[in-house]
Design an enzyme around this catalytic site. Structure first.
Site, PDB file in Angstrom:
ATOM      1  N   LEU A   1       1.005  -1.329  -0.050  1.00 30.92           N
ATOM      2  CA  LEU A   1      -0.124   0.006   0.091  1.00 30.92           C
ATOM      3  C   LEU A   1       0.953   1.211  -0.008  1.00 30.92           C
ATOM      4  O   LEU A   1       0.634   2.358  -0.916  1.00 30.92           O
ATOM      5  CB  LEU A   1      -0.814   0.014   1.281  1.00 30.92           C
ATOM      6  CG  LEU A   1      -2.378  -0.483   1.020  1.00 30.92           C
ATOM      7  CD1 LEU A   1      -2.474  -1.691   0.543  1.00 30.92           C
ATOM      8  CD2 LEU A   1      -2.955  -0.256   2.468  1.00 30.92           C
TER       9      LEU A   1
ATOM     10  N   ARG B   1      -5.973   0.182   9.434  1.00 32.28           N
ATOM     11  CA  ARG B   1      -7.106  -0.596   9.946  1.00 32.28           C
ATOM     12  C   ARG B   1      -7.546   0.344  11.163  1.00 32.28           C
ATOM     13  O   ARG B   1      -6.553   1.072  11.780  1.00 32.28           O
ATOM     14  CB  ARG B   1      -6.589  -1.807  10.654  1.00 32.28           C
ATOM     15  CG  ARG B   1      -6.497  -2.908   9.804  1.00 32.28           C
ATOM     16  CD  ARG B   1      -7.903  -3.710   9.586  1.00 32.28           C
ATOM     17  NE  ARG B   1      -7.671  -4.918   8.846  1.00 32.28           N
ATOM     18  CZ  ARG B   1      -7.806  -4.878   7.408  1.00 32.28           C
ATOM     19  NH1 ARG B   1      -7.941  -3.695   6.716  1.00 32.28           N
ATOM     20  NH2 ARG B   1      -7.719  -6.104   6.711  1.00 32.28           N
TER      21      ARG B   1
ATOM     22  N   ASP C   1     -10.852   5.316   5.577  1.00 30.99           N
ATOM     23  CA  ASP C   1     -11.437   4.061   5.156  1.00 30.99           C
ATOM     24  C   ASP C   1     -11.996   3.235   6.026  1.00 30.99           C
ATOM     25  O   ASP C   1     -12.575   2.157   5.563  1.00 30.99           O
ATOM     26  CB  ASP C   1     -10.513   3.670   3.796  1.00 30.99           C
ATOM     27  CG  ASP C   1     -11.290   2.453   3.078  1.00 30.99           C
ATOM     28  OD1 ASP C   1     -12.341   3.001   2.629  1.00 30.99           O
ATOM     29  OD2 ASP C   1     -10.541   1.672   2.792  1.00 30.99           O
TER      30      ASP C   1
ATOM     31  N   GLU D   1     -16.839  -1.267  12.501  1.00 31.44           N
ATOM     32  CA  GLU D   1     -17.283  -1.173  11.081  1.00 31.44           C
ATOM     33  C   GLU D   1     -18.661  -2.129  10.965  1.00 31.44           C
ATOM     34  O   GLU D   1     -18.605  -3.024  11.529  1.00 31.44           O
ATOM     35  CB  GLU D   1     -16.358  -1.697  10.205  1.00 31.44           C
ATOM     36  CG  GLU D   1     -15.007  -0.761  10.213  1.00 31.44           C
ATOM     37  CD  GLU D   1     -13.969  -1.075   9.111  1.00 31.44           C
ATOM     38  OE1 GLU D   1     -14.237  -2.104   8.407  1.00 31.44           O
ATOM     39  OE2 GLU D   1     -13.069  -0.388   9.121  1.00 31.44           O
TER      40      GLU D   1
ATOM     41  N   HIS E   1     -14.898   1.285   3.754  1.00 28.07           N
ATOM     42  CA  HIS E   1     -13.563   0.303   3.731  1.00 28.07           C
ATOM     43  C   HIS E   1     -13.659  -0.313   2.320  1.00 28.07           C
ATOM     44  O   HIS E   1     -13.840  -1.459   2.125  1.00 28.07           O
ATOM     45  CB  HIS E   1     -13.928  -0.936   4.796  1.00 28.07           C
ATOM     46  CG  HIS E   1     -12.725  -1.555   5.034  1.00 28.07           C
ATOM     47  ND1 HIS E   1     -12.442  -2.180   6.274  1.00 28.07           N
ATOM     48  CD2 HIS E   1     -11.670  -1.964   4.214  1.00 28.07           C
ATOM     49  CE1 HIS E   1     -11.103  -2.695   6.180  1.00 28.07           C
ATOM     50  NE2 HIS E   1     -10.683  -2.628   5.012  1.00 28.07           N
ATOM     51  N   VAL E   2     -13.560   0.584   1.485  1.00 28.02           N
ATOM     52  CA  VAL E   2     -13.623   0.462  -0.351  1.00 28.02           C
ATOM     53  C   VAL E   2     -12.275   0.900  -0.979  1.00 28.02           C
ATOM     54  O   VAL E   2     -12.301   0.762  -2.125  1.00 28.02           O
ATOM     55  CB  VAL E   2     -14.967   0.811  -0.772  1.00 28.02           C
ATOM     56  CG1 VAL E   2     -16.024   0.068  -0.374  1.00 28.02           C
ATOM     57  CG2 VAL E   2     -14.920   2.463  -0.355  1.00 28.02           C
TER      58      VAL E   2
ATOM     59  N   ALA F   1      -9.781  -0.458  -1.419  1.00 30.69           N
ATOM     60  CA  ALA F   1      -9.099  -1.422  -2.367  1.00 30.69           C
ATOM     61  C   ALA F   1     -10.260  -2.159  -3.437  1.00 30.69           C
ATOM     62  O   ALA F   1      -9.885  -3.056  -4.005  1.00 30.69           O
ATOM     63  CB  ALA F   1      -8.383  -2.518  -1.560  1.00 30.69           C
TER      64      ALA F   1
HETATM   65  P1  NAD Z   1       2.500  -5.294   3.559  1.00 27.06           P
HETATM   66  O1  NAD Z   1       2.668  -6.253   4.358  1.00 27.06           O
HETATM   67  O2  NAD Z   1       2.888  -5.249   2.058  1.00 27.06           O
HETATM   68  O3  NAD Z   1       3.018  -3.926   4.080  1.00 27.06           O
HETATM   69  C1  NAD Z   1       2.839  -3.486   5.407  1.00 27.06           C
HETATM   70  C2  NAD Z   1       4.260  -2.599   5.625  1.00 27.06           C
HETATM   71  O4  NAD Z   1       4.134  -2.007   7.106  1.00 27.06           O
HETATM   72  C3  NAD Z   1       5.392  -3.836   5.773  1.00 27.06           C
HETATM   73  O5  NAD Z   1       6.589  -3.296   5.121  1.00 27.06           O
HETATM   74  C4  NAD Z   1       5.726  -3.627   7.443  1.00 27.06           C
HETATM   75  O6  NAD Z   1       7.236  -3.954   7.474  1.00 27.06           O
HETATM   76  C5  NAD Z   1       5.256  -2.171   7.647  1.00 27.06           C
HETATM   77  N1  NAD Z   1       5.125  -2.186   9.085  1.00 27.06           N
HETATM   78  C6  NAD Z   1       4.862  -3.110  10.161  1.00 27.06           C
HETATM   79  N2  NAD Z   1       4.966  -2.619  11.301  1.00 27.06           N
HETATM   80  C7  NAD Z   1       5.032  -1.197  11.247  1.00 27.06           C
HETATM   81  C8  NAD Z   1       5.303  -0.165  12.302  1.00 27.06           C
HETATM   82  N3  NAD Z   1       5.047  -0.365  13.288  1.00 27.06           N
HETATM   83  N4  NAD Z   1       5.875   0.979  11.599  1.00 27.06           N
HETATM   84  C9  NAD Z   1       5.873   1.177  10.207  1.00 27.06           C
HETATM   85  N5  NAD Z   1       5.712   0.050   9.451  1.00 27.06           N
HETATM   86  C10 NAD Z   1       5.618  -0.929   9.832  1.00 27.06           C
HETATM   87  O7  NAD Z   1       1.023  -4.814   3.667  1.00 27.06           O
HETATM   88  P2  NAD Z   1      -0.046  -4.083   2.561  1.00 27.06           P
HETATM   89  O8  NAD Z   1      -0.619  -4.965   1.668  1.00 27.06           O
HETATM   90  O9  NAD Z   1       0.613  -2.841   2.226  1.00 27.06           O
HETATM   91  O10 NAD Z   1      -1.187  -3.885   3.664  1.00 27.06           O
HETATM   92  C11 NAD Z   1      -0.871  -2.951   4.760  1.00 27.06           C
HETATM   93  C12 NAD Z   1      -2.154  -2.996   5.943  1.00 27.06           C
HETATM   94  O11 NAD Z   1      -3.254  -2.295   5.274  1.00 27.06           O
HETATM   95  C13 NAD Z   1      -2.736  -4.358   5.853  1.00 27.06           C
HETATM   96  O12 NAD Z   1      -2.152  -5.253   6.902  1.00 27.06           O
HETATM   97  C14 NAD Z   1      -4.264  -4.063   6.006  1.00 27.06           C
HETATM   98  O13 NAD Z   1      -4.702  -4.322   7.357  1.00 27.06           O
HETATM   99  C15 NAD Z   1      -4.586  -2.656   5.493  1.00 27.06           C
HETATM  100  N6  NAD Z   1      -5.145  -2.726   4.215  1.00 27.06           N
HETATM  101  C16 NAD Z   1      -6.554  -2.267   4.160  1.00 27.06           C
HETATM  102  C17 NAD Z   1      -7.040  -2.086   2.981  1.00 27.06           C
HETATM  103  C18 NAD Z   1      -8.420  -1.396   2.688  1.00 27.06           C
HETATM  104  O14 NAD Z   1      -9.292  -1.932   2.018  1.00 27.06           O
HETATM  105  N7  NAD Z   1      -8.398  -0.448   3.294  1.00 27.06           N
HETATM  106  C19 NAD Z   1      -6.605  -2.891   1.924  1.00 27.06           C
HETATM  107  C20 NAD Z   1      -5.427  -3.534   1.866  1.00 27.06           C
HETATM  108  C21 NAD Z   1      -4.857  -3.554   3.163  1.00 27.06           C
END
Ligand code: NAD
Length: 308
Positions: A146, A226, A250, A255, A274-275, A277
């Site tokens: 993300l 989240r 989002d 929720e 929560h959309v 993505a």
């Molecule tokens: P990812 O695993 O590719 O990336 C997450 C990154 O955050 C990793 O690089 C990790 O090292 C880093 N991280 C962990 N703890 C940290 C901290 N304390 N400080 C800074 N960085 C930290 O995951 P992603 O696909 O990028 O998704 C990230 C999160 O976003 C998911 O876990 C999910 O909860 C959320 N998400 C939300 C939606 C949505 O629809 N709103 C969609 C996808 C993901």
């Protein structure tokens, strides 16, 4: 491990039509079935699901169709030797575009014009209100799929991108990478702070009054991670007190966001359900991930995105 059936749990309907997903998953030589509550699992079973059910632990492999697997009891999967995989890696474009859209909306004031349109009002902004993203700083917390999706797009619009990453290692398009212990410094000069980290014991409540206080008074908080990574009461207080300018949210502690939440009421807060993505191609993206792992199991290779 030898997969004899892919069970698609009805919960995937939260993010895509199950029928389209089942169709997209066929073609790997393994039968694909839709299952619901009460279904039992055993050796040879793979399950694709949105949420956790205790019965899944008896399968060989469970795939979560979301990136965030914070609602799964990872220790139970580990204890049972059941493989758990998540869907990280596919949301960079969707969420990246949504975050840029939030920032453009707030900077170019589109939300205010849309609000005025409902009342058929030709409502002009004050002279200083509109700004451009070009030249503004965005701080991206969490530089995974993300975060990089946001960073690439923000940089392309001329923004100065800084970020927060546990390792502190450099990332393309990010001018300065801070470690989490320097979060206040990282957010201090940013017009936008974008939260893109997973929900973990370390990140729960990571953004509360002190962090909101460290932000500029004309800054916006964007949360696509989240809900519980932000202290919502502190956020409402910061918005009420003018400690920050606004937010684009989002995800929420609860929720759907309860009707009585004050977060609905701020002109400068964008609430989306929560959309960030969402895309009509989600079934294809997730089926490609699951399919890749079906092939890996057949070849005896380690699974992609294994989290337990
Ligand atoms: P990812 O695993 O590719 O990336 C997450 C990154 O955050 C990793 O690089 C990790 O090292 C880093 N991280 C962990 N703890 C940290 C901290 N304390 N400080 C800074 N960085 C930290 O995951 P992603 O696909 O990028 O998704 C990230 C999160 O976003 C998911 O876990 C999910 O909860 C959320 N998400 C939300 C939606 C949505 O629809 N709103 C969609 C996808 C993901």
């Amino acid at each position: 491990m030898h997969i004899e059936r892919i069970a698609v749990d009805e919960s995937v309907g939260r993010v895509m039509p199950p029928g389209l997903f089942v169709e997209a998953l066929s073609g790997h030589g393994v039968p694909v079935e839709r299952v619901g509550d009460g279904e039992e699992f055993g050796p040879g079973d793979a399950v694709a699901t949105f949420g956790h059910r205790d019965a899944f632990v008896d399968a060989d492999w469970v795939h979560c169709v979301r990136a965030g697997y914070d609602e799964f009891p990872v220790a139970d999967y580990e204890a049972a030797g059941t493989a758990l995989t998540n869907s990280t890696g596919v949301h960079g474009t969707t969420v990246g575009e949504t975050v840029v859209a939030y920032m453009l909306t707030l900077a170019r004031r589109l939300h205010a014009y849309r609000d005025a349109q409902r009342d058929r009002e030709w409502d002009l902004p004050s002279y200083e209100e509109p700004f451009t993203l070009d030249g503004e700083r965005v701080c991206v917390v969490g530089l995974g799929t993300l975060g990089r999706g946001v960073a690439d797009r923000a940089a392309a619009l001329g923004m100065d991108v800084v970020g927060v990453r546990r390792s502190g290692d450099p990332v393309e398009h990010v001018s300065t990478v801070f470690t989490p212990d320097r979060l206040h410094e990282a957010v201090a000069d940013a017009r936008f702070v974008v939260l893109a980290m997973p929900l973990t014991a370390e990140t729960e409540g990571m953004v509360a009054a002190p962090e909101l206080d460290a932000m500029r008074e004309d800054a916006y908080l964007v949360n696509v991670a989240r809900g519980p990574v932000v202290d919502e009461d502190d956020l409402v207080a910061a918005l009420d007190g003018g400690d920050i300018a606004g937010a684009a949210l989002d995800v929420f502690a609860e929720e759907p966001l309860p009707a009585e939440s004050s977060l609905w009421e701020f002109d400068e807060v964008l609430v989306t359900p929560h959309v960030s993505a969402a895309t009509g191609k989600y079934h294809e993206d997730i089926a490609a991930l699951v399919g890749e792992n079906v092939e890996k199991i057949a070849a005896g290779d380690p699974l992609t995105n294994r989290v337990a």
